[in-house]
Design a protein around this motif. Structure first.
Motif, short mmCIF file in Angstrom:
data_model
loop_
_atom_site.label_atom_id
_atom_site.label_comp_id
_atom_site.label_asym_id
_atom_site.label_seq_id
_atom_site.Cartn_x
_atom_site.Cartn_y
_atom_site.Cartn_z
N LEU B 439 1.03 -1.50 0.14
CA LEU B 439 0.03 0.48 0.01
C LEU B 439 1.52 1.27 -0.15
N LEU B 440 2.07 1.38 0.87
CA LEU B 440 2.92 2.28 0.86
C LEU B 440 3.99 2.18 -0.22
N ARG B 441 3.72 2.02 -0.70
CA ARG B 441 4.77 1.19 -2.48
C ARG B 441 3.55 2.27 -3.55
N GLU B 442 2.33 1.89 -3.09
CA GLU B 442 1.13 2.14 -4.25
C GLU B 442 1.25 3.74 -4.28
N ARG B 443 1.34 4.36 -3.29
CA ARG B 443 1.17 5.27 -2.32
C ARG B 443 2.59 6.32 -3.19
N LEU B 444 3.52 5.66 -3.07
CA LEU B 444 4.78 7.06 -2.93
C LEU B 444 4.78 6.87 -4.84
N GLN B 445 4.17 5.74 -5.28
CA GLN B 445 4.54 5.44 -6.37
C GLN B 445 3.76 6.61 -6.82
N SER B 449 4.71 9.76 -9.79
CA SER B 449 4.52 9.96 -10.91
C SER B 449 3.48 11.40 -11.02
N MET B 450 3.11 11.63 -10.02
CA MET B 450 2.13 12.90 -9.66
C MET B 450 3.47 14.31 -9.88
N ALA B 451 4.37 13.97 -9.33
CA ALA B 451 5.92 14.84 -9.59
C ALA B 451 6.13 14.92 -10.82
N ARG B 452 6.31 13.62 -11.13
CA ARG B 452 6.79 13.92 -12.29
C ARG B 452 5.80 14.62 -13.47
N GLU B 453 4.35 14.82 -12.99
CA GLU B 453 3.89 14.98 -13.94
C GLU B 453 4.17 16.71 -13.44
#
Lengths: 120, 699
Positions: B439-445, B449-453
């Protein structure tokens, strides 16, 4: 990063220490060097020559270590000099303008002499 | 398990037993000698031989008794199977003693010798049976066991004394006292067998087999006791041959054995709870596997584990010694105890063994050398303790610590059950941790992704023509986000500035500096009229703000309204310049990275250079481009990249050149993960004919 890294310390007398670097100095291996220099400073050994003859690669994290310590070293009356850079590392240093802040010599003897006969 | 030492014996048990048997043999020989040659020997010698016979018999019995006691203490804990064997062979031996001995012919010439041999055999049987009984008493002991055993010894001593008084004085009136002694022995035996929970923890088949043999022994031992108490029976006489009263002592012992056997039968027959307990075990394990698959918080799971562990044993309190994500094992999730009290028990020796993933069983803290010092101070809430590790091959999740305010509260069956329960708990913990990590990995991912955008939005989509130059750029971070940056700005006075920068380091840290750089540039651009001033003021803003280890390199191209260009290179890889089909020049102008020296020094070192008007193509890039492949020693290098640029320079537009180089670089990288962020900006003069600056027209 499977390329090995080593940082060997060798006292040269008159309070001068040589750090011989070997291999890849990057974000993964920089902490080793960091610990080594921090240890030297702790015992007031601040005349350091970094011998890069066998250093293959240096990343920004590696350069960051020297940047972090140059001010405290100079404030304590010492210096950190580089010698025997390979072509690639010399190019990186030159590109970044490191020659404007660090004393970089071609041969080890020149760095040693620079410590023994302090220039103005 | 630490065996409590009741007697400070140093001799080895086997040498004691050997000595006892030798003395017994000596007794038989002496008796034989005096019986055979008695009539020819002078009275003094005969007297000496008789004295010797008494001495050897008493010493033999004393030494053997000592050996038996010692052996019983050191004996391995008797599990139910061993106890059953003991009950069985004691029954068979006793039956043998009762049936076989009387068949031996009486009034033989060597009658006394036979009696001595028979007496020795009965003594050996009695020794063996008492060894079994003592082992059971020692190992299923309670805090009062040593005191009760001393009581038994005392009653035996009194009984013997009464027998001797009766023998020497022919007083017959001591029967009442002897009866009281027998009664006291029965009571003591009942008290000694108070710990019977272990019987209920065995399997059904084992329990009933135990009860069956116990019933047999209860009967034959009672019969043996009666036989021996009656001084006229053959067996009693054989024993009395060894010393007066030995038949009464042996009879008392058979009485104790019979009493104990009755207790065993009663416990098994009247034993409740076993079936309920099994049902609870089953519930616990199914419940736990259900819990493991649910999205519980770790705290809820820990609480469940502790509740179940308490339910599976007779513990009065429990806690988890937890090795979670914090790295430092700690006491957590307590039940029936507070942290201070729990901490008092986690002494270094126990923590050491706990961390080595051992099962630790401390039957009674007061007996344990490690806990001896603190045992009294914690006695009100802690007298016995069990630690069960929760670990698989790779990971140590923690340990369950169970505590009881009673000594010897944990039977072998409890430990076996907890041990069987531990893997299920470990799986539950592992599942829970994996789920949380996922769950944590998913959230960080998602965040990344948002940061990348967002970071991609910080870079310009389309750059309009800038004073007659077509400008195209792209950037590919090595990770989700990076420290590379390119952009364009309008300075005051109509000069355009195209800029490529690289913050040292990678990832989020570099990305945040990059975002700051964008803000700084946007704010400063309208206040600067030329590129040098712009770059120096950027440096000024960052002076003292950057961490000591971080620096920023940048290359900036100024495009004046007339299309003429200038360059400032601050520690950045040198841009390339070329004519439309010509040799590529490397623009290594003097400069130093931002963040290394004071702004004053920076301004002195970093120069601005006017570019030759014949150069119609400029390529700016970051070091990721030339260092691509450095880890596999297939680094492109400055020369390699300049060749690629030269090959691409025939292409018609900046967009084509940029796209071509991007494709080539991607192909080179292949499936390798990017080592560093890669960024490139290509500038191309829009017209083929360079217009002189005097005309005032761009390019």
């Amino acid at each position: 990063m499977n390329q090995g890294f080593r940082a060997d310390l060798e006292p040269k007398g008159k309070g001068i220490f040589v750090i011989r670097l070997r291999g890849y100095l990057d974000a993964y291996t920089a902490p080793q060097l960091d610990t080594l220099i921090a240890g030297l400073l702790e015992q007031n050994s601040n005349r350091i020559i970094v011998d890069c003859a066998e250093l293959d690669y240096i990343s920004s994290a590696g350069l960051g270590v020297f940047m972090a310590y140059i001010e405290p070293i100079r404030a304590a009356g010492g210096d950190l000099k580089f010698c025997s850079l390979n072509e690639r590392i010399a190019m990186i240093m030159d590109m970044l303008g490191f020659q404007h802040i660090f004393h970089i010599t071609e041969h080890f003897d020149q760095a040693l002499r620079a410590f023994e006969i302090p220039s103005d | 398990m630490v065996v409590h030492r009741f007697l400070p014996l140093q001799q080895t048990t086997s040498s004691l037993l050997l000595l006892g048997i030798s003395l017994g043999g000596a007794h038989v020989i002496v008796v034989t000698l005096s019986e055979t040659f008695g009539r020819w020997l002078p009275p003094l010698v005969l007297m000496l031989l008789e004295a010797l016979a008494v001495t050897t018999s008493l010493t033999a019995i004393g030494v053997l008794g000592w050996g038996v006691i010692r052996e019983s203490q050191q004996h391995e804990a008797p599990d139910p199977r061993r106890v059953r064997n003991w009950l069985r062979w004691s029954s068979i031996g006793t039956v043998g003693m009762l049936l076989l001995l009387p068949s031996i012919v009486e009034h033989d010439v060597q009658h006394v010798v036979y009696l001595a041999l028979e007496g020795g055999a009965i003594l050996a049987l009695v020794g063996w049976i008492s060894h079994g009984l003592l082992s059971v008493f020692y190992h299923y002991r309670t805090a009062r066991t040593p005191f009760l055993l001393r009581g038994v010894s005392f009653v035996f001593a009194v009984t013997l004394l009464l027998e001797w008084i009766e023998h020497l004085t022919d007083v017959e009136s001591l029967k009442a006292a002897k009866a009281i002694n027998v009664l006291v022995l029965v009571v003591l035996t009942l008290l000694l067998s108070r710990r019977r929970r272990w019987l209920r923890l065995t399997t059904r088949a084992e329990r009933w087999s135990l009860a069956g043999w116990a019933a047999v022994l209860a009967g034959v031992a009672a019969f043996a006791a009666i036989t021996l108490f009656d001084g006229q029976t053959h067996q009693a006489q054989a024993l009395r041959e060894w010393f007066v009263g030995s038949n009464i002592l042996a009879g008392s012992l058979f009485l104790m054995v019979s009493t104990y056997a009755v207790v065993v039968v009663a416990t098994v027959v009247g034993g409740e709870g076993a079936a309920e307990r099994k049902a609870f075990e089953f519930d616990a394990i199914t419940f736990l596997s259900r819990v493991a698959s649910q999205h519980d918080t770790p705290e809820e799971l820990y609480q469940t584990i502790i509740t179940l562990a308490l339910g599976l044993s007779d513990a009065t309190s429990a806690w988890l010694y937890l090795n979670d994500d914090t790295g430092e094992p700690r006491i957590a999730v307590l039940a029936g105890i507070d942290v201070d009290r729990a901490e008092a028990l986690m002494i270094p020796e126990l923590i050491g063994r706990t961390l080595e993933r051992d099962v630790v069983v401390i039957p009674w803290l007061r007996e344990d050398e490690r806990f001896y010092r603190i045992a009294r101070s914690v006695e009100s809430y802690a007298q016995s303790l069990v630690v069960v590790p929760l670990a698989d091959n790779d990971t140590y999740y923690g340990s369950i610590v169970l505590l009881s305010n009673q000594p010897f509260a944990f039977e072998r069956g409890d430990i076996q059950l907890l041990d069987a329960f531990a893997p299920a708990v470990t799986i539950a913990l592992a599942n829970n941790r994996l789920m949380r990590e996922a769950l944590l990995r998913e959230r960080l991912q998602r965040e990344l992704s948002m940061a990348r955008e967002i970071q991609q939005k910080l870079l310009p989509d389309d750059i309009p023509p800038l004073n007659g130059w077509e400008v195209v750029g792209w950037s590919e971070p090595a990770y989700e986000v990076g420290g590379d940056y390119f952009d364009y700005f309008w300075l005051s006075g109509g000069t355009a500035c195209v800029l490529v920068a690289d913050v040292s380091g990678k990832g989020i840290r570099a990305a945040l500096y990059m975002a700051k750089l964008k803000g700084v540039c946007t704010a400063l651009a309208p206040m600067c009229s030329d590129v040098h001033e712009f770059v120096v003021r950027i440096h000024q803003t960052f002076e003292g703000v950057l961490e000591r280890r971080v620096y920023i390199t940048l290359a900036a191209i100024g495009i004046a309204p007339d299309g003429s260009t200038t360059i400032v290179r601050a520690g950045h890889p040198p841009p390339f310049a070329s004519q439309s089909k010509g040799k590529v020049e490397i623009l290594s102008t003097r400069g130093i990275a931002l963040g290394l020296v004071s702004t004053e020094r920076f301004s002195e070192i970093t120069e601005v250079t006017e570019l030759d008007h014949r150069w119609q193509q400029l390529v700016l890039y970051t070091d990721g481009v030339i260092e691509a492949g450095v880890t596999s020693n297939k680094e492109l290098g400055l020369d390699g990249f300049s060749d690629l640029v030269s090959q691409a320079s025939h292409l018609a537009s900046a967009a084509e050149i940029a796209e071509n180089l991007r494709t080539v670089l991607r192909q080179r990288a292949g499936e390798h993960i990017l080592h560093d962020d890669m960024t490139m900006v290509v500038l191309r003069c829009s017209t083929n004919t360079k217009v002189t600056s005097e005309s005032g027209l761009p390019c």
